[in-house]
Design a protein around this motif. Structure first.
Motif, PDB file in Angstrom:
ATOM      1  N   ASP A  22       0.869  -1.169   0.000  1.00 54.77           N
ATOM      2  CA  ASP A  22       0.000   0.000   0.000  1.00 54.77           C
ATOM      3  C   ASP A  22       0.908   1.221   0.000  1.00 54.77           C
ATOM      4  OD1 ASP A  22      -2.128  -1.726   0.206  1.00 54.77           O
ATOM      5  OD2 ASP A  22      -2.439  -1.394   2.354  1.00 54.77           O
ATOM      6  N   VAL A  23       0.575   2.228  -0.828  1.00 52.89           N
ATOM      7  CA  VAL A  23       1.437   3.409  -0.915  1.00 52.89           C
ATOM      8  C   VAL A  23       0.593   4.672  -0.800  1.00 52.89           C
ATOM      9  CG1 VAL A  23       3.078   2.171  -2.377  1.00 52.89           C
ATOM     10  CG2 VAL A  23       1.338   3.609  -3.452  1.00 52.89           C
ATOM     11  N   PHE A  24       1.265   5.769  -0.413  1.00 51.23           N
ATOM     12  CA  PHE A  24       0.647   7.095  -0.356  1.00 51.23           C
ATOM     13  C   PHE A  24       1.236   7.972  -1.455  1.00 51.23           C
ATOM     14  CE2 PHE A  24      -0.108   6.368   4.366  1.00 51.23           C
ATOM     15  CZ  PHE A  24      -1.473   6.200   4.208  1.00 51.23           C
ATOM     16  N   LYS A  25       0.400   8.813  -2.060  1.00 50.41           N
ATOM     17  CA  LYS A  25       0.855   9.728  -3.102  1.00 50.41           C
ATOM     18  C   LYS A  25       0.222  11.095  -2.898  1.00 50.41           C
ATOM     19  CE  LYS A  25      -2.871   8.757  -6.375  1.00 50.41           C
ATOM     20  NZ  LYS A  25      -3.328  10.156  -6.407  1.00 50.41           N
ATOM     21  N   GLU A  26       0.739  12.076  -3.600  1.00 51.26           N
ATOM     22  CA  GLU A  26       0.121  13.406  -3.590  1.00 51.26           C
ATOM     23  C   GLU A  26      -1.192  13.346  -4.375  1.00 51.26           C
ATOM     24  OE1 GLU A  26       1.167  15.977  -1.898  1.00 51.26           O
ATOM     25  OE2 GLU A  26       2.884  14.825  -1.147  1.00 51.26           O
ATOM     26  N   PRO A  27      -2.153  14.217  -4.049  1.00 47.48           N
ATOM     27  CA  PRO A  27      -3.482  14.126  -4.672  1.00 47.48           C
ATOM     28  C   PRO A  27      -3.458  14.086  -6.197  1.00 47.48           C
ATOM     29  CG  PRO A  27      -3.530  15.653  -2.833  1.00 47.48           C
ATOM     30  CD  PRO A  27      -2.089  15.257  -3.017  1.00 47.48           C
ATOM     31  N   GLU A  28      -2.589  14.883  -6.829  1.00 46.45           N
ATOM     32  CA  GLU A  28      -2.562  14.948  -8.288  1.00 46.45           C
ATOM     33  C   GLU A  28      -1.475  14.077  -8.898  1.00 46.45           C
ATOM     34  OE1 GLU A  28      -4.973  16.545  -9.782  1.00 46.45           O
ATOM     35  OE2 GLU A  28      -5.742  17.107  -7.806  1.00 46.45           O
ATOM     36  N   GLN A  29      -0.783  13.318  -8.074  1.00 42.92           N
ATOM     37  CA  GLN A  29       0.354  12.543  -8.555  1.00 42.92           C
ATOM     38  C   GLN A  29      -0.097  11.244  -9.228  1.00 42.92           C
ATOM     39  OE1 GLN A  29       3.125  11.633  -5.431  1.00 42.92           O
ATOM     40  NE2 GLN A  29       4.842  11.377  -6.837  1.00 42.92           N
ATOM     41  N   VAL A  30       0.451  10.979 -10.405  1.00 40.55           N
ATOM     42  CA  VAL A  30       0.148   9.735 -11.120  1.00 40.55           C
ATOM     43  C   VAL A  30       1.153   8.674 -10.682  1.00 40.55           C
ATOM     44  CG1 VAL A  30      -0.033   8.621 -13.373  1.00 40.55           C
ATOM     45  CG2 VAL A  30      -0.749  11.007 -13.094  1.00 40.55           C
ATOM     46  N   PRO A  31       0.699   7.565 -10.121  1.00 42.17           N
ATOM     47  CA  PRO A  31       1.617   6.556  -9.595  1.00 42.17           C
ATOM     48  C   PRO A  31       2.214   5.674 -10.697  1.00 42.17           C
ATOM     49  CG  PRO A  31      -0.635   5.866  -9.216  1.00 42.17           C
ATOM     50  CD  PRO A  31      -0.716   7.209  -9.859  1.00 42.17           C
ATOM     51  N   LEU A  32       3.359   6.091 -11.243  1.00 42.04           N
ATOM     52  CA  LEU A  32       4.088   5.295 -12.229  1.00 42.04           C
ATOM     53  C   LEU A  32       5.211   4.579 -11.477  1.00 42.04           C
ATOM     54  CD1 LEU A  32       4.291   7.910 -15.127  1.00 42.04           C
ATOM     55  CD2 LEU A  32       2.601   6.096 -14.796  1.00 42.04           C
ATOM     56  N   LEU A  33       5.009   3.302 -11.195  1.00 40.47           N
ATOM     57  CA  LEU A  33       5.884   2.587 -10.272  1.00 40.47           C
ATOM     58  C   LEU A  33       6.426   1.314 -10.911  1.00 40.47           C
ATOM     59  CD1 LEU A  33       3.570   2.870  -7.130  1.00 40.47           C
ATOM     60  CD2 LEU A  33       5.477   4.365  -7.740  1.00 40.47           C
ATOM     61  N   ARG A  34       7.686   1.040 -10.596  1.00 39.75           N
ATOM     62  CA  ARG A  34       8.324  -0.208 -11.004  1.00 39.75           C
ATOM     63  C   ARG A  34       8.905  -0.868  -9.754  1.00 39.75           C
ATOM     64  NH1 ARG A  34      13.470  -1.877 -12.570  1.00 39.75           N
ATOM     65  NH2 ARG A  34      14.333   0.221 -12.398  1.00 39.75           N
ATOM     66  N   TYR A  35       8.928  -2.214  -9.750  1.00 39.61           N
ATOM     67  CA  TYR A  35       9.381  -2.925  -8.559  1.00 39.61           C
ATOM     68  C   TYR A  35      10.430  -3.987  -8.906  1.00 39.61           C
ATOM     69  CZ  TYR A  35       5.412  -0.756  -6.255  1.00 39.61           C
ATOM     70  OH  TYR A  35       4.526   0.171  -5.750  1.00 39.61           O
ATOM     71  N   GLU A  36      11.353  -4.159  -7.980  1.00 37.45           N
ATOM     72  CA  GLU A  36      12.279  -5.281  -7.995  1.00 37.45           C
ATOM     73  C   GLU A  36      12.254  -5.907  -6.608  1.00 37.45           C
ATOM     74  OE1 GLU A  36      16.108  -3.770  -9.027  1.00 37.45           O
ATOM     75  OE2 GLU A  36      15.629  -3.490 -11.146  1.00 37.45           O
ATOM     76  N   TYR A  37      12.556  -7.178  -6.533  1.00 38.08           N
ATOM     77  CA  TYR A  37      12.609  -7.800  -5.210  1.00 38.08           C
ATOM     78  C   TYR A  37      13.783  -8.761  -5.109  1.00 38.08           C
ATOM     79  CZ  TYR A  37      10.173 -11.742  -7.478  1.00 38.08           C
ATOM     80  OH  TYR A  37       9.814 -12.774  -8.310  1.00 38.08           O
ATOM     81  N   GLU A  38      14.163  -8.987  -3.866  1.00 39.50           N
ATOM     82  CA  GLU A  38      15.209  -9.943  -3.522  1.00 39.50           C
ATOM     83  C   GLU A  38      14.632 -10.836  -2.436  1.00 39.50           C
ATOM     84  OE1 GLU A  38      19.358  -8.513  -2.794  1.00 39.50           O
ATOM     85  OE2 GLU A  38      19.028  -9.364  -0.803  1.00 39.50           O
ATOM     86  N   GLU A  39      14.479 -12.122  -2.734  1.00 40.27           N
ATOM     87  CA  GLU A  39      13.860 -13.023  -1.774  1.00 40.27           C
ATOM     88  C   GLU A  39      14.892 -14.005  -1.227  1.00 40.27           C
ATOM     89  OE1 GLU A  39      10.658 -15.019  -3.754  1.00 40.27           O
ATOM     90  OE2 GLU A  39      11.860 -15.471  -5.532  1.00 40.27           O
ATOM     91  N   THR A  40      14.819 -14.222   0.069  1.00 38.74           N
ATOM     92  CA  THR A  40      15.739 -15.129   0.762  1.00 38.74           C
ATOM     93  C   THR A  40      14.906 -16.115   1.568  1.00 38.74           C
ATOM     94  OG1 THR A  40      17.400 -13.379   0.920  1.00 38.74           O
ATOM     95  CG2 THR A  40      17.672 -15.284   2.367  1.00 38.74           C
ATOM     96  N   TYR A  41      15.282 -17.368   1.509  1.00 41.90           N
ATOM     97  CA  TYR A  41      14.494 -18.380   2.199  1.00 41.90           C
ATOM     98  C   TYR A  41      15.399 -19.412   2.862  1.00 41.90           C
ATOM     99  CZ  TYR A  41      15.248 -20.577  -2.376  1.00 41.90           C
ATOM    100  OH  TYR A  41      15.809 -21.058  -3.537  1.00 41.90           O
ATOM    101  N   LYS A  42      14.860 -19.983   3.927  1.00 45.35           N
ATOM    102  CA  LYS A  42      15.600 -20.982   4.702  1.00 45.35           C
ATOM    103  C   LYS A  42      15.406 -22.363   4.088  1.00 45.35           C
ATOM    104  CE  LYS A  42      15.603 -20.875   9.254  1.00 45.35           C
ATOM    105  NZ  LYS A  42      15.164 -21.036  10.671  1.00 45.35           N
ATOM    106  N   ILE A  43      16.495 -23.119   4.045  1.00 41.36           N
ATOM    107  CA  ILE A  43      16.472 -24.492   3.555  1.00 41.36           C
ATOM    108  C   ILE A  43      16.914 -25.409   4.700  1.00 41.36           C
ATOM    109  CG2 ILE A  43      17.430 -26.126   1.885  1.00 41.36           C
ATOM    110  CD1 ILE A  43      18.100 -23.637   0.141  1.00 41.36           C
ATOM    111  N   ILE A  44      16.149 -26.436   4.974  1.00 43.08           N
ATOM    112  CA  ILE A  44      16.522 -27.417   6.003  1.00 43.08           C
ATOM    113  C   ILE A  44      16.605 -28.786   5.337  1.00 43.08           C
ATOM    114  CG2 ILE A  44      15.901 -28.500   8.190  1.00 43.08           C
ATOM    115  CD1 ILE A  44      14.432 -25.975   8.974  1.00 43.08           C
ATOM    116  N   ALA A  45      17.803 -29.358   5.333  1.00 47.44           N
ATOM    117  CA  ALA A  45      18.001 -30.667   4.699  1.00 47.44           C
ATOM    118  C   ALA A  45      17.229 -31.727   5.485  1.00 47.44           C
ATOM    119  CB  ALA A  45      19.483 -31.004   4.656  1.00 47.44           C
ATOM    120  N   PRO A  46      16.314 -32.455   4.837  1.00 47.83           N
ATOM    121  CA  PRO A  46      15.432 -33.373   5.576  1.00 47.83           C
ATOM    122  C   PRO A  46      16.129 -34.624   6.093  1.00 47.83           C
ATOM    123  CG  PRO A  46      15.030 -33.529   3.219  1.00 47.83           C
ATOM    124  CD  PRO A  46      15.969 -32.384   3.403  1.00 47.83           C
ATOM    125  N   LEU A  47      17.243 -35.032   5.502  1.00 47.21           N
ATOM    126  CA  LEU A  47      17.921 -36.260   5.923  1.00 47.21           C
ATOM    127  C   LEU A  47      19.310 -35.966   6.474  1.00 47.21           C
ATOM    128  CD1 LEU A  47      16.899 -38.709   3.034  1.00 47.21           C
ATOM    129  CD2 LEU A  47      15.814 -38.378   5.262  1.00 47.21           C
TER     130      LEU A  47
END
Length: 405
Positions: A157-182
Protein backbone atom coordinates in the motif's frame (compact mmCIF):
# COMPACT_ATOMS: atom_id res chain seq x y z
CA UNK A 1 22.28 -2.70 -9.68
CA UNK A 2 20.30 -5.85 -10.43
CA UNK A 3 20.08 -7.54 -13.79
CA UNK A 4 16.46 -7.77 -14.96
CA UNK A 5 16.05 -10.70 -17.33
CA UNK A 6 19.24 -9.59 -19.14
CA UNK A 7 19.28 -11.93 -22.13
CA UNK A 8 15.60 -11.68 -22.94
CA UNK A 9 15.34 -7.95 -22.37
CA UNK A 10 18.28 -7.17 -24.62
CA UNK A 11 16.74 -9.34 -27.31
CA UNK A 12 13.47 -7.49 -26.78
CA UNK A 13 15.17 -4.11 -27.09
CA UNK A 14 16.68 -5.11 -30.40
CA UNK A 15 13.29 -6.17 -31.69
CA UNK A 16 10.85 -3.76 -30.11
CA UNK A 17 9.73 -0.28 -31.07
CA UNK A 18 7.43 2.04 -29.23
CA UNK A 19 6.01 2.77 -32.66
CA UNK A 20 5.30 -0.65 -34.15
CA UNK A 21 6.09 -0.98 -37.82
CA UNK A 22 6.73 -3.98 -40.02
CA UNK A 23 10.33 -4.26 -41.16
CA UNK A 24 12.58 -6.79 -42.79
CA UNK A 25 14.29 -7.95 -39.62
CA UNK A 26 16.93 -10.01 -41.39
CA UNK A 27 17.83 -7.10 -43.68
CA UNK A 28 18.20 -4.73 -40.76
CA UNK A 29 20.42 -7.17 -38.89
CA UNK A 30 22.52 -7.77 -42.00
CA UNK A 31 22.99 -4.05 -42.41
CA UNK A 32 24.32 -4.04 -38.88
CA UNK A 33 26.34 -7.22 -39.39
CA UNK A 34 28.44 -6.76 -36.28
CA UNK A 35 25.62 -7.15 -33.84
CA UNK A 36 28.13 -7.42 -31.02
CA UNK A 37 29.02 -3.74 -31.62
CA UNK A 38 25.73 -2.59 -30.08
CA UNK A 39 26.46 -0.91 -26.77
CA UNK A 40 24.13 -2.10 -24.02
CA UNK A 41 23.71 0.19 -21.01
CA UNK A 42 22.05 -0.64 -17.68
CA UNK A 43 22.05 2.47 -15.49
CA UNK A 44 19.86 3.79 -12.73
CA UNK A 45 20.47 6.68 -10.35
CA UNK A 46 18.28 6.97 -7.28
CA UNK A 47 17.83 9.15 -4.22
CA UNK A 48 19.56 6.49 -2.10
CA UNK A 49 23.02 7.57 -0.89
CA UNK A 50 25.36 4.88 -2.17
CA UNK A 51 27.89 4.01 -4.84
CA UNK A 52 25.65 3.79 -7.88
CA UNK A 53 26.49 1.40 -10.71
CA UNK A 54 26.45 1.35 -14.49
CA UNK A 55 26.75 -1.93 -16.40
CA UNK A 56 28.10 -1.88 -19.95
CA UNK A 57 28.11 -4.79 -22.37
CA UNK A 58 27.77 -5.63 -26.03
CA UNK A 59 24.62 -6.92 -27.72
CA UNK A 60 23.83 -10.59 -28.17
CA UNK A 61 24.72 -12.54 -31.28
CA UNK A 62 22.04 -14.25 -33.35
CA UNK A 63 24.48 -16.91 -34.51
CA UNK A 64 25.60 -19.89 -32.51
CA UNK A 65 27.04 -17.70 -29.76
CA UNK A 66 24.30 -16.02 -27.73
CA UNK A 67 26.47 -14.64 -24.97
CA UNK A 68 26.99 -11.03 -23.98
CA UNK A 69 30.46 -9.52 -23.94
CA UNK A 70 31.29 -7.02 -21.23
CA UNK A 71 32.46 -3.54 -22.19
CA UNK A 72 35.65 -2.90 -20.24
CA UNK A 73 38.04 0.04 -19.92
CA UNK A 74 35.39 2.67 -20.53
CA UNK A 75 35.22 6.10 -18.91
CA UNK A 76 31.89 6.61 -17.15
CA UNK A 77 30.53 9.62 -15.30
CA UNK A 78 27.32 11.35 -14.28
CA UNK A 79 27.11 15.15 -14.29
CA UNK A 80 24.38 17.46 -13.04
CA UNK A 81 23.24 20.87 -14.19
CA UNK A 82 25.11 22.77 -11.47
CA UNK A 83 28.54 21.43 -12.38
CA UNK A 84 28.89 18.41 -10.08
CA UNK A 85 30.83 15.61 -11.74
CA UNK A 86 30.65 12.03 -10.40
CA UNK A 87 33.27 9.70 -11.85
CA UNK A 88 32.82 5.93 -11.98
CA UNK A 89 35.49 3.22 -11.86
CA UNK A 90 35.35 -0.34 -13.19
CA UNK A 91 35.01 -2.66 -10.18
CA UNK A 92 34.57 -5.89 -12.16
CA UNK A 93 34.68 -6.29 -15.95
CA UNK A 94 31.81 -4.30 -17.41
CA UNK A 95 30.51 -2.96 -14.08
CA UNK A 96 31.32 0.60 -13.05
CA UNK A 97 30.63 2.10 -9.62
CA UNK A 98 30.74 5.74 -8.61
CA UNK A 99 33.90 6.68 -6.76
CA UNK A 100 31.90 8.67 -4.22
CA UNK A 101 28.68 7.97 -2.37
CA UNK A 102 26.03 10.34 -3.68
CA UNK A 103 22.32 10.51 -4.43
CA UNK A 104 19.97 12.17 -6.88
CA UNK A 105 18.39 15.37 -5.56
CA UNK A 106 15.02 16.79 -6.57
CA UNK A 107 15.23 19.74 -8.92
CA UNK A 108 18.60 18.74 -10.43
CA UNK A 109 19.13 17.42 -13.94
CA UNK A 110 21.44 14.44 -14.44
CA UNK A 111 23.19 13.16 -17.53
CA UNK A 112 25.18 9.97 -18.12
CA UNK A 113 28.43 10.19 -20.13
CA UNK A 114 30.32 7.20 -21.56
CA UNK A 115 33.55 7.01 -23.53
CA UNK A 116 34.49 3.52 -24.71
CA UNK A 117 38.03 2.18 -25.05
CA UNK A 118 37.67 2.77 -28.80
CA UNK A 119 37.09 6.46 -28.18
CA UNK A 120 33.37 6.50 -29.01
CA UNK A 121 31.38 8.90 -26.84
CA UNK A 122 27.79 8.59 -25.69
CA UNK A 123 25.49 10.61 -23.51
CA UNK A 124 21.96 10.36 -22.21
CA UNK A 125 19.22 12.92 -22.18
CA UNK A 126 19.05 15.05 -19.04
CA UNK A 127 16.83 13.35 -16.49
CA UNK A 128 15.29 14.64 -13.29
CA UNK A 129 14.29 12.88 -10.08
CA UNK A 130 10.53 12.24 -9.86
CA UNK A 131 8.73 13.12 -6.65
CA UNK A 132 8.61 10.33 -4.12
CA UNK A 133 5.69 8.05 -3.36
CA UNK A 134 5.74 6.65 0.18
CA UNK A 135 5.39 2.94 0.84
CA UNK A 136 2.86 2.69 3.66
CA UNK A 137 3.34 -1.02 4.23
CA UNK A 138 4.59 -4.20 2.64
CA UNK A 139 2.64 -7.29 3.65
CA UNK A 140 1.81 -10.89 2.75
CA UNK A 141 -1.62 -12.49 2.52
CA UNK A 142 -2.93 -15.94 1.75
CA UNK A 143 -4.51 -15.47 -1.66
CA UNK A 144 -5.04 -16.85 -5.16
CA UNK A 145 -3.38 -16.00 -8.45
CA UNK A 146 -5.16 -15.32 -11.73
CA UNK A 147 -5.36 -19.06 -12.41
CA UNK A 148 -7.01 -19.70 -9.04
CA UNK A 149 -3.90 -21.33 -7.56
CA UNK A 150 -3.65 -20.89 -3.81
CA UNK A 151 -0.54 -19.37 -2.30
CA UNK A 152 0.87 -16.24 -0.70
CA UNK A 153 0.65 -12.83 -2.33
CA UNK A 154 3.11 -10.03 -1.55
CA UNK A 155 1.40 -6.63 -1.60
CA UNK A 156 2.13 -2.95 -1.00
CA UNK A 157 0.00 0.00 0.00
CA UNK A 158 1.44 3.41 -0.91
CA UNK A 159 0.65 7.10 -0.36
CA UNK A 160 0.86 9.73 -3.10
CA UNK A 161 0.12 13.41 -3.59
CA UNK A 162 -3.48 14.13 -4.67
CA UNK A 163 -2.56 14.95 -8.29
CA UNK A 164 0.35 12.54 -8.55
CA UNK A 165 0.15 9.74 -11.12
CA UNK A 166 1.62 6.56 -9.60
CA UNK A 167 4.09 5.29 -12.23
CA UNK A 168 5.88 2.59 -10.27
CA UNK A 169 8.32 -0.21 -11.00
CA UNK A 170 9.38 -2.92 -8.56
CA UNK A 171 12.28 -5.28 -7.99
CA UNK A 172 12.61 -7.80 -5.21
CA UNK A 173 15.21 -9.94 -3.52
CA UNK A 174 13.86 -13.02 -1.77
CA UNK A 175 15.74 -15.13 0.76
CA UNK A 176 14.49 -18.38 2.20
CA UNK A 177 15.60 -20.98 4.70
CA UNK A 178 16.47 -24.49 3.56
CA UNK A 179 16.52 -27.42 6.00
CA UNK A 180 18.00 -30.67 4.70
CA UNK A 181 15.43 -33.37 5.58
CA UNK A 182 17.92 -36.26 5.92
CA UNK A 183 20.75 -34.42 7.65
CA UNK A 184 22.99 -36.32 10.06
CA UNK A 185 25.72 -34.88 12.29
CA UNK A 186 28.00 -37.63 10.98
CA UNK A 187 29.57 -38.13 7.61
CA UNK A 188 31.04 -41.29 6.14
CA UNK A 189 34.69 -41.40 5.13
CA UNK A 190 36.89 -43.85 3.30
CA UNK A 191 39.77 -44.80 5.58
CA UNK A 192 41.42 -47.33 3.26
CA UNK A 193 40.74 -47.06 -0.49
CA UNK A 194 42.24 -50.49 -1.19
CA UNK A 195 40.96 -53.97 -0.34
CA UNK A 196 39.93 -55.00 2.22
CA UNK A 197 38.69 -51.38 2.48
CA UNK A 198 37.95 -49.52 5.68
CA UNK A 199 35.24 -47.00 6.43
CA UNK A 200 34.33 -44.75 9.30
CA UNK A 201 32.03 -42.01 10.52
CA UNK A 202 33.27 -38.56 11.52
CA UNK A 203 31.51 -35.40 12.74
CA UNK A 204 30.67 -32.97 9.97
CA UNK A 205 33.08 -30.08 9.82
CA UNK A 206 30.61 -27.38 8.72
CA UNK A 207 26.96 -26.46 9.01
CA UNK A 208 25.07 -28.49 6.41
CA UNK A 209 21.60 -28.78 7.90
CA UNK A 210 20.31 -25.18 7.69
CA UNK A 211 21.13 -22.94 4.74
CA UNK A 212 19.80 -19.83 3.03
CA UNK A 213 19.25 -19.11 -0.64
CA UNK A 214 18.66 -15.75 -2.29
CA UNK A 215 17.05 -15.09 -5.67
CA UNK A 216 16.40 -11.85 -7.54
CA UNK A 217 13.31 -10.87 -9.50
CA UNK A 218 13.75 -11.61 -13.20
CA UNK A 219 10.75 -9.88 -14.73
CA UNK A 220 9.69 -6.28 -15.17
CA UNK A 221 7.07 -5.46 -12.54
CA UNK A 222 5.10 -2.24 -12.99
CA UNK A 223 1.83 -0.92 -11.61
CA UNK A 224 -1.34 -1.75 -13.51
CA UNK A 225 -5.02 -1.96 -12.61
CA UNK A 226 -4.45 0.13 -9.50
CA UNK A 227 -6.93 0.36 -6.66
CA UNK A 228 -6.68 4.10 -5.95
CA UNK A 229 -8.61 5.59 -3.05
CA UNK A 230 -7.91 9.29 -2.63
CA UNK A 231 -4.24 9.66 -1.77
CA UNK A 232 -3.63 5.94 -1.24
CA UNK A 233 -2.95 3.15 -3.68
CA UNK A 234 -3.84 -0.20 -2.16
CA UNK A 235 -2.88 -3.80 -2.67
CA UNK A 236 -0.26 -3.58 -5.40
CA UNK A 237 0.82 -7.18 -5.91
CA UNK A 238 4.52 -7.57 -6.65
CA UNK A 239 4.90 -11.31 -6.09
CA UNK A 240 2.82 -14.46 -5.85
CA UNK A 241 4.25 -17.69 -4.41
CA UNK A 242 2.33 -20.91 -4.88
CA UNK A 243 1.47 -22.74 -1.68
CA UNK A 244 3.45 -25.80 -2.78
CA UNK A 245 6.64 -23.85 -3.50
CA UNK A 246 9.42 -25.14 -1.24
CA UNK A 247 10.83 -21.60 -0.89
CA UNK A 248 8.22 -20.89 1.78
CA UNK A 249 8.54 -24.27 3.51
CA UNK A 250 10.18 -22.79 6.60
CA UNK A 251 11.00 -19.09 6.85
CA UNK A 252 10.92 -16.62 3.99
CA UNK A 253 11.91 -12.98 3.58
CA UNK A 254 11.46 -10.55 0.71
CA UNK A 255 13.04 -7.14 0.20
CA UNK A 256 10.99 -5.06 -2.23
CA UNK A 257 12.37 -1.92 -3.88
CA UNK A 258 9.93 0.58 -5.35
CA UNK A 259 11.08 2.91 -8.14
CA UNK A 260 9.03 6.00 -8.99
CA UNK A 261 9.36 6.60 -12.73
CA UNK A 262 8.60 9.45 -15.08
CA UNK A 263 6.35 8.82 -18.08
CA UNK A 264 9.19 8.13 -20.53
CA UNK A 265 10.91 5.59 -18.30
CA UNK A 266 7.59 3.92 -17.45
CA UNK A 267 6.68 3.62 -21.13
CA UNK A 268 10.10 2.25 -22.02
CA UNK A 269 9.93 -0.52 -19.41
CA UNK A 270 6.30 -1.25 -20.20
CA UNK A 271 7.21 -1.82 -23.85
CA UNK A 272 9.99 -4.19 -22.81
CA UNK A 273 7.69 -6.06 -20.45
CA UNK A 274 5.04 -6.56 -23.10
CA UNK A 275 7.50 -7.88 -25.63
CA UNK A 276 9.42 -10.13 -23.24
CA UNK A 277 6.28 -12.00 -22.16
CA UNK A 278 5.37 -13.04 -25.70
CA UNK A 279 6.05 -16.65 -26.57
CA UNK A 280 7.93 -15.73 -29.72
CA UNK A 281 9.29 -12.26 -30.32
CA UNK A 282 9.32 -12.94 -34.06
CA UNK A 283 5.64 -13.91 -34.23
CA UNK A 284 2.86 -11.76 -35.67
CA UNK A 285 4.37 -8.33 -36.43
CA UNK A 286 8.11 -7.87 -36.75
CA UNK A 287 8.75 -4.88 -34.52
CA UNK A 288 11.76 -2.62 -34.86
CA UNK A 289 14.14 -1.00 -32.43
CA UNK A 290 12.93 0.76 -29.30
CA UNK A 291 14.80 3.98 -28.78
CA UNK A 292 16.09 4.76 -25.30
CA UNK A 293 17.55 8.01 -24.03
CA UNK A 294 21.23 7.29 -24.80
CA UNK A 295 22.90 8.25 -28.09
CA UNK A 296 26.26 8.30 -29.78
CA UNK A 297 27.47 11.91 -29.73
CA UNK A 298 28.77 11.72 -33.31
CA UNK A 299 26.68 9.08 -35.05
CA UNK A 300 23.08 9.63 -34.04
CA UNK A 301 22.01 6.66 -36.21
CA UNK A 302 23.99 4.14 -34.14
CA UNK A 303 21.68 1.85 -32.23
CA UNK A 304 22.40 2.13 -28.50
CA UNK A 305 20.50 -0.24 -26.23
CA UNK A 306 19.43 0.87 -22.79
CA UNK A 307 18.01 3.65 -20.67
CA UNK A 308 19.53 5.97 -18.08
CA UNK A 309 16.86 6.11 -15.40
CA UNK A 310 16.71 8.59 -12.51
CA UNK A 311 14.25 7.28 -9.96
CA UNK A 312 13.00 7.94 -6.46
CA UNK A 313 13.34 4.60 -4.64
CA UNK A 314 12.07 3.13 -1.39
CA UNK A 315 12.57 -0.34 0.04
CA UNK A 316 10.99 -2.49 2.73
CA UNK A 317 11.48 -6.04 3.97
CA UNK A 318 9.15 -8.55 5.60
CA UNK A 319 9.48 -12.10 7.00
CA UNK A 320 6.98 -14.89 7.41
CA UNK A 321 6.78 -18.60 8.18
CA UNK A 322 4.82 -21.25 6.33
CA UNK A 323 2.57 -21.95 9.31
CA UNK A 324 1.57 -18.28 9.43
CA UNK A 325 -0.64 -18.94 6.40
CA UNK A 326 -0.98 -22.73 6.23
CA UNK A 327 -1.22 -24.04 9.79
CA UNK A 328 -1.46 -27.81 10.26
CA UNK A 329 -0.63 -28.40 6.61
CA UNK A 330 2.21 -30.60 5.36
CA UNK A 331 5.21 -28.63 4.15
CA UNK A 332 5.71 -28.20 0.40
CA UNK A 333 7.80 -30.97 -1.16
CA UNK A 334 11.58 -30.64 -0.99
CA UNK A 335 13.03 -29.83 -4.44
CA UNK A 336 14.85 -33.19 -4.47
CA UNK A 337 13.13 -36.55 -4.07
CA UNK A 338 14.55 -37.85 -0.79
CA UNK A 339 12.33 -40.91 -0.43
CA UNK A 340 14.89 -43.33 -1.83
CA UNK A 341 17.65 -44.57 0.46
CA UNK A 342 20.42 -46.92 -0.56
CA UNK A 343 23.00 -49.04 1.22
CA UNK A 344 25.93 -49.52 -1.17
CA UNK A 345 27.68 -52.83 -0.43
CA UNK A 346 31.28 -52.82 0.71
CA UNK A 347 32.35 -55.37 -1.91
CA UNK A 348 30.88 -55.97 -5.33
CA UNK A 349 31.06 -59.62 -6.40
CA UNK A 350 32.36 -58.39 -9.73
CA UNK A 351 35.12 -56.41 -8.08
CA UNK A 352 35.51 -53.01 -6.48
CA UNK A 353 33.60 -51.34 -3.69
CA UNK A 354 30.29 -49.57 -4.43
CA UNK A 355 30.46 -47.90 -1.01
CA UNK A 356 33.95 -46.58 -1.66
CA UNK A 357 32.84 -45.32 -5.06
CA UNK A 358 29.81 -43.59 -3.50
CA UNK A 359 31.97 -41.81 -0.93
CA UNK A 360 34.61 -40.75 -3.44
CA UNK A 361 31.97 -39.39 -5.83
CA UNK A 362 30.75 -36.89 -3.23
CA UNK A 363 27.20 -37.39 -4.50
CA UNK A 364 25.89 -39.24 -1.43
CA UNK A 365 25.66 -38.62 2.30
CA UNK A 366 25.31 -40.80 5.35
CA UNK A 367 21.78 -40.90 6.79
CA UNK A 368 21.93 -43.62 9.43
CA UNK A 369 23.26 -47.12 10.01
CA UNK A 370 21.86 -49.98 7.99
CA UNK A 371 20.26 -52.13 10.69
CA UNK A 372 19.04 -54.86 8.40
CA UNK A 373 16.87 -52.58 6.29
CA UNK A 374 18.75 -53.49 3.12
CA UNK A 375 19.80 -57.13 3.03
CA UNK A 376 23.27 -57.70 1.64
CA UNK A 377 23.79 -53.96 1.69
CA UNK A 378 26.66 -52.04 3.22
CA UNK A 379 26.77 -50.66 6.76
CA UNK A 380 25.37 -47.22 5.93
CA UNK A 381 22.04 -45.96 4.66
CA UNK A 382 22.76 -43.21 2.15
CA UNK A 383 20.86 -40.57 0.18
CA UNK A 384 21.59 -38.01 -2.51
CA UNK A 385 23.82 -35.29 -1.13
CA UNK A 386 21.13 -32.61 -1.58
CA UNK A 387 18.95 -34.48 0.93
CA UNK A 388 21.49 -34.28 3.73
CA UNK A 389 23.71 -31.34 2.78
CA UNK A 390 21.89 -28.03 2.32
CA UNK A 391 25.01 -26.28 0.96
CA UNK A 392 24.23 -27.88 -2.42
CA UNK A 393 21.16 -25.63 -2.62
CA UNK A 394 22.22 -22.57 -0.62
CA UNK A 395 24.75 -20.98 1.70
CA UNK A 396 25.33 -21.97 5.31
CA UNK A 397 26.17 -18.36 6.18
CA UNK A 398 23.29 -16.64 7.95
CA UNK A 399 22.48 -13.34 6.16
CA UNK A 400 23.22 -10.25 8.21
CA UNK A 401 19.62 -9.06 7.98
CA UNK A 402 18.10 -12.40 8.97
CA UNK A 403 15.98 -12.68 12.07
CA UNK A 404 13.78 -15.40 13.49
CA UNK A 405 11.31 -13.31 15.52
Amino acid sequence: MKYTKPFLIILSILLLSSCIEEIDTATEFQANSQIGSFLVVEAILTNEPKRHEVILSRGISFGNDSTQAVESNATVSVVDDVGNHFSYSEIVPGTYASNLIFEAVEGRKYQLHITTSEGKTYQSDEEVLPSGITVDRLYAERSFDDSDNEGVGIFLDVFKEPEQVPLLRYEYEETYKIIAPLWSPLDMVLLNPDPPYAFGLVPREQEERVCYATELSNTIIQTSGLNITGESVEKIRVRFIAGDNYMISHRYSILVTQFVQDQDAFSYYRALEKQSTSENVFSEVQPGFIEGNIKNNVDSDEMVIGYFEVSNSTRQRIFFNYEDFFPNRDLPPYPINCNFLGAPPVIDPGGGSPLAAAIESGAFVYVRDNNGEVLEGGPYMTARRECGDCTVLGSNIVPEFWRED
